[in-house]
Motif scaffolding. Structure first.
Motif, mmCIF file in Angstrom:
data_model
loop_
_atom_site.group_PDB
_atom_site.id
_atom_site.type_symbol
_atom_site.label_atom_id
_atom_site.label_comp_id
_atom_site.label_asym_id
_atom_site.label_seq_id
_atom_site.Cartn_x
_atom_site.Cartn_y
_atom_site.Cartn_z
ATOM 1 N N THR A 242 0.746 -1.227 -0.136
ATOM 2 C CA THR A 242 0.012 0.090 0.070
ATOM 3 C C THR A 242 0.997 1.301 -0.114
ATOM 4 O OG1 THR A 242 -1.778 -1.254 1.163
ATOM 5 C CG2 THR A 242 -1.841 1.434 1.174
ATOM 6 N N ILE A 243 1.964 1.240 0.940
ATOM 7 C CA ILE A 243 2.736 2.424 0.770
ATOM 8 C C ILE A 243 3.902 2.822 0.088
ATOM 9 C CG2 ILE A 243 4.402 3.651 2.547
ATOM 10 C CD1 ILE A 243 2.882 2.510 4.873
ATOM 11 N N VAL A 244 4.379 1.711 -0.599
ATOM 12 C CA VAL A 244 5.642 1.366 -1.434
ATOM 13 C C VAL A 244 6.585 2.332 -0.847
ATOM 14 C CG1 VAL A 244 6.257 1.479 -3.794
ATOM 15 C CG2 VAL A 244 3.761 1.376 -3.278
ATOM 16 N N PRO A 245 7.179 1.987 0.511
ATOM 17 C CA PRO A 245 8.104 2.815 1.099
ATOM 18 C C PRO A 245 9.286 3.100 0.501
ATOM 19 C CG PRO A 245 7.918 0.687 2.014
ATOM 20 C CD PRO A 245 7.019 0.632 1.056
ATOM 21 N N ARG A 246 10.061 4.203 0.973
ATOM 22 C CA ARG A 246 11.234 4.385 0.360
ATOM 23 C C ARG A 246 12.393 3.288 0.795
ATOM 24 N NH1 ARG A 246 14.323 9.051 -1.240
ATOM 25 N NH2 ARG A 246 16.421 8.285 -1.804
ATOM 26 N N ALA A 247 12.238 2.831 2.058
ATOM 27 C CA ALA A 247 13.210 2.040 2.539
ATOM 28 C C ALA A 247 12.266 1.206 3.773
ATOM 29 C CB ALA A 247 14.261 2.748 3.184
ATOM 30 N N VAL A 248 12.809 0.219 4.223
ATOM 31 C CA VAL A 248 12.258 -0.768 5.370
ATOM 32 C C VAL A 248 13.436 -0.749 6.478
ATOM 33 C CG1 VAL A 248 11.116 -2.678 6.211
ATOM 34 C CG2 VAL A 248 10.184 -1.399 4.103
ATOM 35 N N LEU A 249 13.370 -0.513 7.808
ATOM 36 C CA LEU A 249 14.369 -0.804 8.508
ATOM 37 C C LEU A 249 13.734 -1.407 9.795
ATOM 38 C CD1 LEU A 249 15.788 2.861 8.764
ATOM 39 C CD2 LEU A 249 16.628 1.209 7.294
ATOM 40 N N ARG A 250 14.820 -2.347 10.299
ATOM 41 C CA ARG A 250 14.253 -2.873 11.586
ATOM 42 C C ARG A 250 15.129 -2.451 12.690
ATOM 43 N NH1 ARG A 250 11.052 -6.946 12.836
ATOM 44 N NH2 ARG A 250 10.613 -7.411 10.483
ATOM 45 N N LEU A 251 14.672 -1.911 13.700
ATOM 46 C CA LEU A 251 15.336 -1.624 14.797
ATOM 47 C C LEU A 251 16.430 -2.447 15.570
ATOM 48 C CD1 LEU A 251 16.089 1.026 16.459
ATOM 49 C CD2 LEU A 251 14.051 0.380 18.118
ATOM 50 N N GLY A 252 15.798 -3.791 15.621
ATOM 51 C CA GLY A 252 16.545 -4.866 16.211
ATOM 52 C C GLY A 252 17.982 -5.055 15.511
ATOM 53 N N GLU A 253 17.921 -4.862 14.373
ATOM 54 C CA GLU A 253 19.336 -5.056 13.527
ATOM 55 C C GLU A 253 20.398 -4.245 14.141
ATOM 56 O OE1 GLU A 253 18.124 -4.813 9.200
ATOM 57 O OE2 GLU A 253 16.984 -6.606 9.160
ATOM 58 N N VAL A 254 20.059 -2.980 14.555
ATOM 59 C CA VAL A 254 21.079 -2.259 14.784
ATOM 60 C C VAL A 254 21.894 -2.839 16.185
ATOM 61 C CG1 VAL A 254 21.862 0.097 15.852
ATOM 62 C CG2 VAL A 254 19.946 0.111 14.265
ATOM 63 N N SER A 255 21.156 -3.574 16.926
ATOM 64 C CA SER A 255 21.982 -4.115 18.031
ATOM 65 C C SER A 255 22.435 -5.334 17.751
ATOM 66 C CB SER A 255 20.990 -4.277 19.164
ATOM 67 O OG SER A 255 19.864 -5.099 18.706
ATOM 68 N N VAL A 256 21.795 -6.016 16.693
ATOM 69 C CA VAL A 256 22.577 -7.477 16.110
ATOM 70 C C VAL A 256 23.789 -6.987 15.622
ATOM 71 C CG1 VAL A 256 22.177 -9.275 14.651
ATOM 72 C CG2 VAL A 256 20.396 -8.490 16.098
ATOM 73 N N ARG A 257 23.855 -5.995 14.541
ATOM 74 C CA ARG A 257 25.121 -5.811 14.141
ATOM 75 C C ARG A 257 26.210 -5.077 14.942
ATOM 76 N NH1 ARG A 257 22.048 -3.533 9.723
ATOM 77 N NH2 ARG A 257 22.064 -1.462 10.700
ATOM 78 N N GLY A 258 25.969 -4.711 16.115
ATOM 79 C CA GLY A 258 27.000 -4.150 16.918
ATOM 80 C C GLY A 258 26.979 -2.573 16.969
ATOM 81 N N HIS A 259 26.945 -2.029 15.816
ATOM 82 C CA HIS A 259 27.135 -0.537 15.616
ATOM 83 C C HIS A 259 26.400 -0.207 14.328
ATOM 84 C CE1 HIS A 259 30.093 -0.939 12.418
ATOM 85 N NE2 HIS A 259 30.628 -1.952 13.158
ATOM 86 N N GLU A 260 26.121 1.001 14.312
ATOM 87 C CA GLU A 260 25.547 1.729 13.253
ATOM 88 C C GLU A 260 25.915 3.060 12.806
ATOM 89 O OE1 GLU A 260 22.596 2.283 10.334
ATOM 90 O OE2 GLU A 260 22.808 0.618 11.558
ATOM 91 N N PRO A 261 26.464 3.296 11.595
ATOM 92 C CA PRO A 261 26.077 2.406 10.379
ATOM 93 C C PRO A 261 27.510 1.528 10.119
ATOM 94 C CG PRO A 261 27.079 4.699 9.779
ATOM 95 C CD PRO A 261 26.839 4.549 11.365
ATOM 96 N N VAL A 262 27.292 0.387 9.447
ATOM 97 C CA VAL A 262 28.377 -0.243 9.376
ATOM 98 C C VAL A 262 29.514 0.220 8.720
ATOM 99 C CG1 VAL A 262 28.908 -2.594 7.912
ATOM 100 C CG2 VAL A 262 26.751 -2.374 9.144
ATOM 101 N N GLY A 263 30.640 -0.072 9.142
ATOM 102 C CA GLY A 263 32.032 0.539 8.580
ATOM 103 C C GLY A 263 32.442 1.508 9.445
ATOM 104 N N GLN A 264 31.759 2.135 10.569
ATOM 105 C CA GLN A 264 32.381 3.099 11.236
ATOM 106 C C GLN A 264 33.204 2.452 12.404
ATOM 107 O OE1 GLN A 264 30.473 6.539 12.648
ATOM 108 N NE2 GLN A 264 29.805 7.005 10.669
ATOM 109 N N ASP A 265 33.958 3.069 13.426
ATOM 110 C CA ASP A 265 34.783 2.611 14.155
ATOM 111 C C ASP A 265 34.303 1.868 15.116
ATOM 112 O OD1 ASP A 265 35.522 6.053 15.674
ATOM 113 O OD2 ASP A 265 33.895 4.498 15.515
#
Length: 297
Positions: A107-130
């Motif tokens: 219905t919305i055709v969003p520009r992007a879809v994010l998941r808040l939990g992925e931030v903590s799973v990756r460890g840091h945001e954005p990927v590639g910073q220190d």
């Protein structure tokens, strides 16, 4: 609108669409926006979505168990940064059936879809910073703070409900302990009802008498732990040190006041918005994580 502002139609389009690929002076941008206000211009969202291939809506899924201070600050930063670039944020809380999610996206055709939990799973945001400003760095700081105060036998206090990031967070803390040469971290699940929490902590301590510190998943779990220890007649920090994560106001009101880890979540949300939109991510960098020292350690 082009005639009213004295510029070309293309320039009007670039300004109204906030096209990051175009270099347009601040004075020209303001002239176009003044003309838009005077003429009562309102963008046609459906037409623009058809033209651009997506709407100017970004969807954020906030998983259950991530409703603390980090979540609120992250959403605020993400929302404000998207708004500055003419986009809207739609936040969906909790678990959603795949069919319902697909209906929303279709219905919305969003520009992007994010998941808040992925931030903590990756460890840091954005990927590639220190990595000095995210969950992995926070976990290392949390365990390191306890180790600096002489604690070698540490347990991580975890929630009793399914939180997608709980295993990842435990992994970060376990790795921090390993790097410090500490024994492996123990796991302690602290349930919500006060009586159940006290019973769980009592049972755990009966078989882990050498544990002297609890590193909590977040401030809420730390406060459950404080209540349980108080009910069991254990003194904090004399008998057991407790440190939270994701600083909230509630921790400062506890007795003893809760030592915790603070993350610059609002800045991380702004960086995430810029990454989604493909605009320059230059700007104030997220501050490194830090310990808020109080009385529970």
């Amino acid at each position: 609108m082009a005639e009213a502002s004295g510029v070309s139609r293309a320039t009007v389009s670039f300004v109204l669409n906030d096209d990051p690929r175009q270099t347009i002076s601040a004075a020209t941008r303001e002239r176009v926006r003044d003309a838009a206000r005077e003429l009562g211009y309102v963008p046609h969202g459906i037409a623009r979505a058809l033209r651009e291939g997506s709407s100017r809506v970004v969807v954020l899924h906030a998983d259950r168990g991530l409703e603390g201070g980090f979540s609120r600050s992250y959403v605020r930063g993400l929302d404000e940064e998207l708004a500055e670039h003419g986009h809207l944020l739609l936040v969906r809380h909790g678990h959603a059936l795949p069919e319902a999610t697909r209906q929303v996206l279709d219905t919305i055709v969003p520009r992007a879809v994010l998941r808040l939990g992925e931030v903590s799973v990756r460890g840091h945001e954005p990927v590639g910073q220190d990595g000095e400003n995210g969950f992995a760095a926070g976990a290392a700081l949390q365990i390191g703070h306890l180790a600096d105060r002489g604690h070698t036998r540490i347990a991580m206090a975890l929630p009793d409900h399914d939180v997608p990031s709980a295993d990842a967070r435990f992994g970060f803390a376990r790795e921090a302990a390993r790097r410090l040469g500490l024994p492996p971290l123990e796991r302690l699940v602290v349930p919500g009802p006060r009586e159940a929490g006290a019973a769980a902590v009592e049972e755990f301590l009966a078989s882990h008498a050498d544990v002297t510190a609890l590193a909590a998943f977040d401030d809420d779990i730390a406060l459950r732990s404080l209540a349980a220890l108080r009910d069991l007649g254990r003194r904090v920090p004399e008998d057991m040190a407790v440190i939270g994560f994701d600083e909230t106001e509630h921790g400062s009101l506890a007795t003893p006041a809760l030592t915790t880890v603070h993350l610059d979540a609002e800045a991380l949300g702004r960086v995430a918005a810029r990454n989604v939109l493909g605009v320059d991510t230059a700007g104030p960098a997220p501050a490194p994580v830090r310990i808020v020292v109080r009385a529970s350690v």
